[in-house]
Design an enzyme around this catalytic site. Sequence first.
Site, PDB file in Angstrom:
ATOM      1  N   PHE A   1     -38.981  25.474 -40.101  1.00  0.00           N
ATOM      2  CA  PHE A   1     -37.860  26.413 -39.974  1.00  0.00           C
ATOM      3  C   PHE A   1     -37.255  26.715 -41.334  1.00  0.00           C
ATOM      4  O   PHE A   1     -36.590  27.726 -41.514  1.00  0.00           O
ATOM      5  CB  PHE A   1     -36.784  25.852 -39.032  1.00  0.00           C
ATOM      6  CG  PHE A   1     -36.226  24.519 -39.449  1.00  0.00           C
ATOM      7  CD1 PHE A   1     -35.186  24.428 -40.359  1.00  0.00           C
ATOM      8  CD2 PHE A   1     -36.743  23.348 -38.929  1.00  0.00           C
ATOM      9  CE1 PHE A   1     -34.668  23.200 -40.737  1.00  0.00           C
ATOM     10  CE2 PHE A   1     -36.239  22.114 -39.301  1.00  0.00           C
ATOM     11  CZ  PHE A   1     -35.202  22.042 -40.209  1.00  0.00           C
TER      12      PHE A   1
ATOM     13  N   GLY B   1     -40.460  23.701 -32.564  1.00  0.00           N
ATOM     14  CA  GLY B   1     -41.497  23.724 -31.537  1.00  0.00           C
ATOM     15  C   GLY B   1     -42.488  22.592 -31.739  1.00  0.00           C
ATOM     16  O   GLY B   1     -42.220  21.607 -32.428  1.00  0.00           O
TER      17      GLY B   1
ATOM     18  N   SER C   1     -41.804  15.178 -37.563  1.00  0.00           N
ATOM     19  CA  SER C   1     -41.687  16.632 -37.756  1.00  0.00           C
ATOM     20  C   SER C   1     -40.247  17.053 -38.055  1.00  0.00           C
ATOM     21  O   SER C   1     -39.684  17.922 -37.378  1.00  0.00           O
ATOM     22  CB  SER C   1     -42.217  17.395 -36.537  1.00  0.00           C
ATOM     23  OG  SER C   1     -43.626  17.361 -36.498  1.00  0.00           O
ATOM     24  N   PRO C   2     -39.628  16.463 -39.074  1.00  0.00           N
ATOM     25  CA  PRO C   2     -38.219  16.762 -39.367  1.00  0.00           C
ATOM     26  C   PRO C   2     -37.974  18.158 -39.923  1.00  0.00           C
ATOM     27  O   PRO C   2     -36.811  18.568 -40.032  1.00  0.00           O
ATOM     28  CB  PRO C   2     -37.855  15.696 -40.414  1.00  0.00           C
ATOM     29  CG  PRO C   2     -39.149  15.398 -41.097  1.00  0.00           C
ATOM     30  CD  PRO C   2     -40.177  15.468 -40.014  1.00  0.00           C
TER      31      PRO C   2
ATOM     32  N   TYR D   1     -55.285   9.891 -36.986  1.00  0.00           N
ATOM     33  CA  TYR D   1     -55.052  10.782 -38.122  1.00  0.00           C
ATOM     34  C   TYR D   1     -56.332  10.890 -38.956  1.00  0.00           C
ATOM     35  O   TYR D   1     -56.790   9.902 -39.543  1.00  0.00           O
ATOM     36  CB  TYR D   1     -53.907  10.281 -38.995  1.00  0.00           C
ATOM     37  CG  TYR D   1     -52.536  10.321 -38.341  1.00  0.00           C
ATOM     38  CD1 TYR D   1     -52.316  11.037 -37.156  1.00  0.00           C
ATOM     39  CD2 TYR D   1     -51.452   9.657 -38.901  1.00  0.00           C
ATOM     40  CE1 TYR D   1     -51.063  11.080 -36.568  1.00  0.00           C
ATOM     41  CE2 TYR D   1     -50.192   9.695 -38.324  1.00  0.00           C
ATOM     42  CZ  TYR D   1     -50.007  10.407 -37.141  1.00  0.00           C
ATOM     43  OH  TYR D   1     -48.756  10.440 -36.565  1.00  0.00           O
TER      44      TYR D   1
END
Length: 308
Positions: free
Chosen positions: A228, A222, A217-218, A52
Amino acid sequence: MKYISIANTDIEASNLIMGNMRLTELTVPEAEKLIRTAMEEGINFFDHADIYGKGRCEEIFSEAIQMNPAIREKMILQSKCGIVSSKGYFDFSKKHIISSVDGILKRLRTDYLDILLLHRPDPLMEPEEVAEAFEELRTSGKVKYFGVSNHNPMQIELLQKYIKSKLVINQLQFSIAHTPMIDSGITLNMKNDQAINRDSSILEYCRLKDITIQAWSPFQHGFFEGTFLGDWEKYPELNKTIDEIAEKYGVTNTAIAVAWITRHPANIQVVLGTTNPNRMKDACKGAEMSLTREEWYQIYKAAGNIVP
Protein backbone atom coordinates in the site's frame (compact mmCIF):
# COMPACT_ATOMS: atom_id res chain seq x y z
CA MET A 1 16.22 -1.41 18.20
CA LYS A 2 13.70 -2.32 20.88
CA TYR A 3 13.68 -5.76 22.48
CA ILE A 4 10.84 -7.67 24.08
CA SER A 5 10.66 -10.69 26.34
CA ILE A 6 8.77 -13.57 24.76
CA ALA A 7 6.49 -14.75 27.57
CA ASN A 8 7.13 -18.24 28.96
CA THR A 9 10.59 -18.40 27.35
CA ASP A 10 14.08 -17.14 28.06
CA ILE A 11 14.12 -15.24 24.75
CA GLU A 12 14.86 -11.52 24.49
CA ALA A 13 13.88 -10.71 20.91
CA SER A 14 14.13 -7.69 18.67
CA ASN A 15 10.69 -6.30 17.89
CA LEU A 16 11.58 -6.61 14.22
CA ILE A 17 12.12 -9.98 12.56
CA MET A 18 13.94 -10.70 9.32
CA GLY A 19 11.63 -12.85 7.20
CA ASN A 20 13.40 -15.10 4.71
CA MET A 21 10.63 -16.04 2.29
CA ARG A 22 12.25 -14.29 -0.69
CA LEU A 23 15.90 -15.23 -0.28
CA THR A 24 15.82 -17.19 -3.55
CA GLU A 25 15.59 -13.83 -5.32
CA LEU A 26 19.13 -13.07 -4.13
CA THR A 27 22.58 -14.46 -4.77
CA VAL A 28 24.38 -15.86 -1.76
CA PRO A 29 26.58 -12.72 -1.43
CA GLU A 30 23.47 -10.51 -1.65
CA ALA A 31 21.77 -12.62 1.00
CA GLU A 32 24.81 -12.28 3.24
CA LYS A 33 24.71 -8.49 2.90
CA LEU A 34 21.00 -8.44 3.80
CA ILE A 35 21.46 -10.68 6.85
CA ARG A 36 24.52 -8.75 8.04
CA THR A 37 22.60 -5.49 7.65
CA ALA A 38 19.78 -6.87 9.79
CA MET A 39 22.19 -7.96 12.50
CA GLU A 40 24.08 -4.65 12.44
CA GLU A 41 20.76 -2.86 12.93
CA GLY A 42 20.04 -4.98 16.01
CA ILE A 43 17.73 -7.66 14.59
CA ASN A 44 18.39 -10.99 16.31
CA PHE A 45 15.27 -12.89 15.20
CA PHE A 46 15.09 -14.74 11.87
CA ASP A 47 11.93 -16.37 10.51
CA HIS A 48 11.84 -19.29 8.06
CA ALA A 49 9.45 -21.95 6.76
CA ASP A 50 10.16 -25.27 5.13
CA ILE A 51 8.10 -24.26 2.06
CA TYR A 52 9.98 -21.02 1.37
CA GLY A 53 11.74 -21.66 -1.92
CA LYS A 54 10.95 -25.35 -1.35
CA GLY A 55 13.57 -25.31 1.39
CA ARG A 56 16.16 -23.44 -0.64
CA CYS A 57 15.70 -20.24 1.40
CA GLU A 58 16.94 -22.01 4.53
CA GLU A 59 19.93 -23.35 2.60
CA ILE A 60 20.82 -19.91 1.23
CA PHE A 61 20.56 -18.44 4.73
CA SER A 62 23.00 -20.91 6.26
CA GLU A 63 25.35 -20.66 3.28
CA ALA A 64 25.31 -16.87 3.33
CA ILE A 65 26.36 -16.53 6.97
CA GLN A 66 28.57 -19.65 6.94
CA MET A 67 26.63 -21.04 9.87
CA ASN A 68 28.77 -22.00 12.83
CA PRO A 69 28.30 -22.09 16.63
CA ALA A 70 29.62 -18.54 17.10
CA ILE A 71 27.10 -17.14 14.63
CA ARG A 72 24.29 -19.42 15.80
CA GLU A 73 24.40 -18.21 19.40
CA LYS A 74 23.72 -14.64 18.24
CA MET A 75 20.48 -15.63 16.50
CA ILE A 76 16.97 -16.66 17.38
CA LEU A 77 15.92 -19.06 14.64
CA GLN A 78 12.27 -19.82 13.97
CA SER A 79 10.79 -21.97 11.24
CA LYS A 80 7.38 -23.27 10.28
CA CYS A 81 5.99 -26.56 8.98
CA GLY A 82 2.67 -28.20 8.13
CA ILE A 83 2.03 -27.07 4.55
CA VAL A 84 2.55 -29.69 1.86
CA SER A 85 2.59 -27.23 -1.02
CA SER A 86 3.47 -29.79 -3.71
CA LYS A 87 0.22 -31.64 -3.06
CA GLY A 88 -1.98 -28.80 -1.85
CA TYR A 89 -2.84 -29.87 1.67
CA PHE A 90 -1.81 -29.43 5.31
CA ASP A 91 -0.28 -32.17 7.47
CA PHE A 92 0.04 -32.04 11.25
CA SER A 93 0.81 -35.75 11.62
CA LYS A 94 3.62 -36.70 13.98
CA LYS A 95 5.58 -38.24 11.13
CA HIS A 96 5.37 -35.10 9.00
CA ILE A 97 6.26 -32.71 11.82
CA ILE A 98 9.29 -34.75 12.91
CA SER A 99 10.48 -35.21 9.34
CA SER A 100 9.99 -31.51 8.58
CA VAL A 101 12.07 -30.43 11.56
CA ASP A 102 14.89 -32.80 10.62
CA GLY A 103 14.93 -31.26 7.14
CA ILE A 104 14.86 -27.71 8.51
CA LEU A 105 17.77 -28.37 10.87
CA LYS A 106 19.82 -29.92 8.09
CA ARG A 107 19.21 -26.99 5.74
CA LEU A 108 19.93 -24.38 8.41
CA ARG A 109 23.01 -26.31 9.56
CA THR A 110 22.03 -26.16 13.21
CA ASP A 111 21.24 -28.66 15.95
CA TYR A 112 18.13 -26.90 17.21
CA LEU A 113 15.39 -24.37 16.51
CA ASP A 114 14.48 -21.77 19.09
CA ILE A 115 10.84 -21.84 17.95
CA LEU A 116 8.78 -24.07 15.67
CA LEU A 117 5.40 -22.86 14.36
CA LEU A 118 2.56 -24.83 12.77
CA HIS A 119 2.10 -22.86 9.57
CA ARG A 120 -1.65 -23.01 8.84
CA PRO A 121 -4.47 -24.87 10.62
CA ASP A 122 -4.96 -28.48 9.56
CA PRO A 123 -8.68 -29.43 9.83
CA LEU A 124 -7.64 -33.09 10.10
CA MET A 125 -5.34 -32.39 13.04
CA GLU A 126 -5.24 -34.91 15.85
CA PRO A 127 -3.96 -32.81 18.77
CA GLU A 128 -2.70 -35.83 20.70
CA GLU A 129 -0.41 -36.64 17.77
CA VAL A 130 0.87 -33.07 17.57
CA ALA A 131 1.56 -33.21 21.31
CA GLU A 132 3.60 -36.39 20.88
CA ALA A 133 5.64 -34.78 18.10
CA PHE A 134 6.29 -31.62 20.10
CA GLU A 135 7.31 -33.54 23.22
CA GLU A 136 9.73 -35.69 21.24
CA LEU A 137 11.26 -32.61 19.63
CA ARG A 138 11.51 -30.82 22.98
CA THR A 139 13.07 -33.69 24.93
CA SER A 140 15.54 -34.41 22.12
CA GLY A 141 16.66 -30.77 22.17
CA LYS A 142 15.71 -30.16 18.53
CA VAL A 143 13.13 -27.45 19.37
CA LYS A 144 13.03 -25.26 22.47
CA TYR A 145 9.62 -23.59 22.11
CA PHE A 146 6.47 -23.94 20.02
CA GLY A 147 3.78 -21.76 18.49
CA VAL A 148 1.36 -21.44 15.62
CA SER A 149 0.66 -19.25 12.63
CA ASN A 150 -2.72 -18.09 11.32
CA HIS A 151 -4.65 -19.89 14.10
CA ASN A 152 -7.81 -18.69 15.83
CA PRO A 153 -8.42 -18.87 19.61
CA MET A 154 -10.28 -22.18 19.68
CA GLN A 155 -7.75 -23.88 17.42
CA ILE A 156 -5.07 -22.80 19.87
CA GLU A 157 -7.15 -23.92 22.85
CA LEU A 158 -7.62 -27.36 21.33
CA LEU A 159 -3.89 -27.75 20.79
CA GLN A 160 -2.98 -26.38 24.20
CA LYS A 161 -5.25 -28.90 25.92
CA TYR A 162 -2.86 -31.67 24.88
CA ILE A 163 0.51 -29.95 24.51
CA LYS A 164 2.67 -29.78 27.65
CA SER A 165 4.68 -26.79 26.44
CA LYS A 166 3.05 -23.38 26.39
CA LEU A 167 2.36 -22.10 22.88
CA VAL A 168 4.24 -18.80 22.75
CA ILE A 169 3.75 -17.34 19.25
CA ASN A 170 0.92 -16.72 16.79
CA GLN A 171 2.01 -15.28 13.43
CA LEU A 172 -0.82 -13.35 11.75
CA GLN A 173 -1.29 -11.04 8.79
CA PHE A 174 -1.42 -7.45 10.00
CA SER A 175 -0.66 -4.07 8.44
CA ILE A 176 -2.15 -0.59 8.24
CA ALA A 177 -4.15 -1.80 5.23
CA HIS A 178 -5.10 -5.16 6.79
CA THR A 179 -6.60 -4.64 10.24
CA PRO A 180 -9.33 -7.23 10.98
CA MET A 181 -7.72 -7.82 14.39
CA ILE A 182 -8.76 -4.29 15.35
CA ASP A 183 -11.74 -3.36 13.18
CA SER A 184 -14.64 -5.22 14.75
CA GLY A 185 -13.63 -4.24 18.28
CA ILE A 186 -13.76 -0.55 17.40
CA THR A 187 -17.17 -0.81 15.71
CA LEU A 188 -18.77 -3.39 18.01
CA ASN A 189 -22.53 -3.78 17.58
CA MET A 190 -22.63 -1.44 14.59
CA LYS A 191 -24.41 -2.42 11.40
CA ASN A 192 -21.58 -2.08 8.92
CA ASP A 193 -18.97 -4.27 7.25
CA GLN A 194 -16.18 -3.21 9.60
CA ALA A 195 -18.10 -4.58 12.59
CA ILE A 196 -18.03 -8.16 11.24
CA ASN A 197 -15.84 -10.26 13.53
CA ARG A 198 -13.51 -12.05 11.11
CA ASP A 199 -10.81 -13.11 13.54
CA SER A 200 -12.58 -14.41 16.68
CA SER A 201 -10.98 -11.68 18.82
CA ILE A 202 -7.52 -13.19 18.31
CA LEU A 203 -5.67 -10.02 19.36
CA GLU A 204 -7.33 -9.91 22.78
CA TYR A 205 -7.03 -13.68 23.17
CA CYS A 206 -3.28 -13.65 22.55
CA ARG A 207 -2.80 -10.81 25.03
CA LEU A 208 -4.79 -12.67 27.67
CA LYS A 209 -2.80 -15.87 27.09
CA ASP A 210 0.63 -14.18 26.87
CA ILE A 211 1.09 -15.28 23.26
CA THR A 212 3.32 -12.97 21.24
CA ILE A 213 1.83 -11.89 17.91
CA GLN A 214 4.09 -11.61 14.89
CA ALA A 215 2.76 -9.47 12.02
CA TRP A 216 3.48 -10.83 8.55
CA SER A 217 3.10 -8.78 5.34
CA PRO A 218 3.33 -5.47 7.25
CA PHE A 219 3.43 -3.45 4.01
CA GLN A 220 0.87 -5.47 2.03
CA HIS A 221 -2.85 -5.11 1.41
CA GLY A 222 -5.08 -8.08 0.70
CA PHE A 223 -3.54 -11.52 0.26
CA PHE A 224 -0.25 -10.61 -1.44
CA GLU A 225 -2.00 -8.00 -3.61
CA GLY A 226 0.90 -5.58 -3.33
CA THR A 227 2.21 -2.90 -1.02
CA PHE A 228 0.00 0.00 0.00
CA LEU A 229 3.02 2.26 0.40
CA GLY A 230 3.27 4.43 -2.69
CA ASP A 231 -0.01 3.10 -4.12
CA TRP A 232 -1.65 6.47 -4.66
CA GLU A 233 -4.39 5.01 -6.83
CA LYS A 234 -5.88 2.75 -4.14
CA TYR A 235 -4.66 4.54 -1.01
CA PRO A 236 -4.26 8.26 -1.73
CA GLU A 237 -5.36 9.55 1.67
CA LEU A 238 -3.33 6.94 3.53
CA ASN A 239 -0.13 7.72 1.63
CA LYS A 240 -0.67 11.45 2.08
CA THR A 241 -1.05 11.01 5.82
CA ILE A 242 1.90 8.63 6.16
CA ASP A 243 4.15 10.92 4.11
CA GLU A 244 3.22 13.95 6.23
CA ILE A 245 4.02 12.12 9.46
CA ALA A 246 7.21 10.68 7.95
CA GLU A 247 8.36 14.17 7.04
CA LYS A 248 7.64 15.37 10.57
CA TYR A 249 9.92 12.69 12.05
CA GLY A 250 12.52 12.76 9.29
CA VAL A 251 12.04 9.12 8.31
CA THR A 252 10.63 7.19 5.34
CA ASN A 253 7.11 5.88 4.86
CA THR A 254 8.48 2.38 5.59
CA ALA A 255 9.48 3.47 9.09
CA ILE A 256 5.99 4.87 9.76
CA ALA A 257 4.33 1.63 8.58
CA VAL A 258 6.48 -0.27 11.09
CA ALA A 259 5.99 2.27 13.88
CA TRP A 260 2.22 2.07 13.50
CA ILE A 261 2.32 -1.66 14.32
CA THR A 262 4.88 -1.47 17.11
CA ARG A 263 2.94 1.39 18.74
CA HIS A 264 0.30 -1.14 19.78
CA PRO A 265 0.69 -2.16 23.46
CA ALA A 266 0.51 -5.88 22.57
CA ASN A 267 4.26 -5.75 21.75
CA ILE A 268 3.70 -7.12 18.27
CA GLN A 269 6.80 -8.22 16.38
CA VAL A 270 7.02 -7.12 12.74
CA VAL A 271 8.21 -9.64 10.13
CA LEU A 272 10.17 -7.83 7.43
CA GLY A 273 10.17 -9.64 4.09
CA THR A 274 12.24 -7.07 2.22
CA THR A 275 15.29 -8.10 0.19
CA ASN A 276 16.57 -4.51 0.07
CA PRO A 277 19.21 -3.60 2.72
CA ASN A 278 18.29 0.10 2.58
CA ARG A 279 14.62 -0.64 3.19
CA MET A 280 15.70 -2.89 6.05
CA LYS A 281 17.51 0.08 7.58
CA ASP A 282 14.47 2.32 7.04
CA ALA A 283 12.22 -0.20 8.77
CA CYS A 284 14.56 -0.42 11.74
CA LYS A 285 14.20 3.31 12.33
CA GLY A 286 10.48 2.71 12.80
CA ALA A 287 11.15 0.13 15.51
CA GLU A 288 12.46 2.83 17.83
CA MET A 289 9.72 5.40 17.16
CA SER A 290 6.67 6.03 19.28
CA LEU A 291 3.78 7.56 17.37
CA THR A 292 1.34 9.64 19.38
CA ARG A 293 -2.13 8.27 19.99
CA GLU A 294 -3.52 10.96 17.67
CA GLU A 295 -1.11 9.98 14.87
CA TRP A 296 -1.95 6.30 15.25
CA TYR A 297 -5.68 6.96 14.89
CA GLN A 298 -5.07 9.44 12.09
CA ILE A 299 -3.30 6.74 10.06
CA TYR A 300 -5.96 4.15 10.87
CA LYS A 301 -8.73 6.45 9.63
CA ALA A 302 -6.75 7.41 6.53
CA ALA A 303 -6.77 3.74 5.54
CA GLY A 304 -10.55 4.00 5.22
CA ASN A 305 -11.56 2.75 8.65
CA ILE A 306 -14.34 4.07 10.87
CA VAL A 307 -13.70 5.48 14.32
CA PRO A 308 -17.27 6.11 15.55
